[in-house]
Design an enzyme around this catalytic site. Structure first.
Site, PDB file in Angstrom:
ATOM      1  N   ARG A 113     -14.892  -7.239   4.374  1.00  0.00           N
ATOM      2  CA  ARG A 113     -14.997  -6.092   3.476  1.00  0.00           C
ATOM      3  C   ARG A 113     -14.549  -6.412   2.046  1.00  0.00           C
ATOM      4  O   ARG A 113     -14.622  -5.557   1.173  1.00  0.00           O
ATOM      5  CB  ARG A 113     -14.186  -4.924   4.042  1.00  0.00           C
ATOM      6  CG  ARG A 113     -14.851  -4.318   5.259  1.00  0.00           C
ATOM      7  CD  ARG A 113     -13.890  -3.588   6.169  1.00  0.00           C
ATOM      8  NE  ARG A 113     -14.586  -3.006   7.305  1.00  0.00           N
ATOM      9  CZ  ARG A 113     -15.015  -3.682   8.375  1.00  0.00           C
ATOM     10  NH1 ARG A 113     -14.825  -4.991   8.454  1.00  0.00           N
ATOM     11  NH2 ARG A 113     -15.641  -3.067   9.359  1.00  0.00           N
ATOM     12  N   HIS A 117       3.903   0.051  12.602  1.00  0.00           N
ATOM     13  CA  HIS A 117       4.044   0.047  11.146  1.00  0.00           C
ATOM     14  C   HIS A 117       2.717   0.344  10.450  1.00  0.00           C
ATOM     15  O   HIS A 117       2.657   1.106   9.476  1.00  0.00           O
ATOM     16  CB  HIS A 117       4.610  -1.308  10.705  1.00  0.00           C
ATOM     17  CG  HIS A 117       4.937  -1.381   9.257  1.00  0.00           C
ATOM     18  ND1 HIS A 117       4.166  -2.091   8.358  1.00  0.00           N
ATOM     19  CD2 HIS A 117       5.946  -0.837   8.539  1.00  0.00           C
ATOM     20  CE1 HIS A 117       4.694  -1.977   7.147  1.00  0.00           C
ATOM     21  NE2 HIS A 117       5.764  -1.227   7.231  1.00  0.00           N
ATOM     22  N   ALA A 130       0.814  -1.217   0.000  1.00  0.00           N
ATOM     23  CA  ALA A 130       0.000   0.000   0.000  1.00  0.00           C
ATOM     24  C   ALA A 130       0.850   1.270   0.000  1.00  0.00           C
ATOM     25  O   ALA A 130       0.442   2.285  -0.564  1.00  0.00           O
ATOM     26  CB  ALA A 130      -0.945  -0.005   1.195  1.00  0.00           C
ATOM     27  N   ILE A 189      -4.452  -2.923   4.489  1.00  0.00           N
ATOM     28  CA  ILE A 189      -3.471  -2.703   5.551  1.00  0.00           C
ATOM     29  C   ILE A 189      -4.102  -3.227   6.834  1.00  0.00           C
ATOM     30  O   ILE A 189      -5.140  -2.717   7.274  1.00  0.00           O
ATOM     31  CB  ILE A 189      -3.113  -1.212   5.686  1.00  0.00           C
ATOM     32  CG1 ILE A 189      -2.710  -0.623   4.325  1.00  0.00           C
ATOM     33  CG2 ILE A 189      -1.989  -1.025   6.702  1.00  0.00           C
ATOM     34  CD1 ILE A 189      -2.617   0.892   4.311  1.00  0.00           C
ATOM     35  N   SER A 243       1.295  -5.869  15.523  1.00  0.00           N
ATOM     36  CA  SER A 243       1.680  -5.550  16.900  1.00  0.00           C
ATOM     37  C   SER A 243       2.675  -4.392  16.992  1.00  0.00           C
ATOM     38  O   SER A 243       3.115  -4.049  18.078  1.00  0.00           O
ATOM     39  CB  SER A 243       2.266  -6.796  17.566  1.00  0.00           C
ATOM     40  OG  SER A 243       3.382  -7.255  16.832  1.00  0.00           O
ATOM     41  N   THR A 244       3.012  -3.794  15.846  1.00  0.00           N
ATOM     42  CA  THR A 244       3.949  -2.668  15.839  1.00  0.00           C
ATOM     43  C   THR A 244       3.263  -1.444  15.229  1.00  0.00           C
ATOM     44  O   THR A 244       2.210  -1.570  14.604  1.00  0.00           O
ATOM     45  CB  THR A 244       5.210  -2.999  15.005  1.00  0.00           C
ATOM     46  OG1 THR A 244       4.839  -3.091  13.622  1.00  0.00           O
ATOM     47  CG2 THR A 244       5.856  -4.303  15.465  1.00  0.00           C
TER      48      THR A 244
END
EC number: 2.5.1.78
Length: 154
Positions: free
Chosen positions: A128, A89, A57, A82, A86-87
């Site tokens: 989605r 980012h 992305a 996206i 756990s970060t």
């Protein structure tokens, strides 16, 4: 008061690009299928539909800028997924992809839609991309079709 709005129609001559990220391809492949379906259902000619694939992305704005600068497309549908990890980012990629697409759209003044999912879980993304919540790729393309028609009428 005169109301001006785009109609959900193509005459078959419009050239459209779908720019999609390959990352999370299980999701983005479904988004692309939905976008293509919408394009064809509303009068688009498959020969006038290009699919541009980018790694992720974050790279969508670069490809969008290149596509719009070529001046051969009536509009572009950007698709991606996206999914939060756990970060931090996720936050950086989502923000920069969104900002880059918005800025590029304004720079070229051409119809562009944002079909980039930003979800907390893979399950939300699946919902989605053709499950419970419809297909956001289909929705992004129908929005683009309306914008292309509106652009012609303004």
């Amino acid at each position: 008061m005169r109301i001006i709005e785009g109609k959900l129609r193509l005459d078959g001559s419009e050239k459209v690009a779908i720019i999609a990220s390959r990352f999370n391809h299980i999701i983005t492949d479904r988004l692309v299928e939905g976008a293509k379906d919408a394009f064809l259902r509303h009068g688009g000619n498959e020969e006038n539909l290009d699919l541009v694939l980018v790694p992720g992305a974050f790279e969508l704005p670069f490809a969008l800028d290149k596509a719009l600068s070529a001046q051969k497309y009536n509009g572009v549908c950007c698709l991606g997924a996206i999914i939060r990890g756990s970060t931090p980012h996720f936050d950086y990629v989502a923000a920069e992809a969104t900002k880059g697409i918005a800025n590029t759209t304004l720079k070229y003044q051409k119809p562009v839609t944002f079909g980039v999912l930003t979800t907390d879980t893979i399950e939300q993304a699946i919902e989605r991309a053709g499950s419970k919540a419809g297909n956001k790729g289909f929705e992004a393309m129908t929005g683009l079709i309306e914008l292309i028609d509106l652009y012609k009428g303004l």
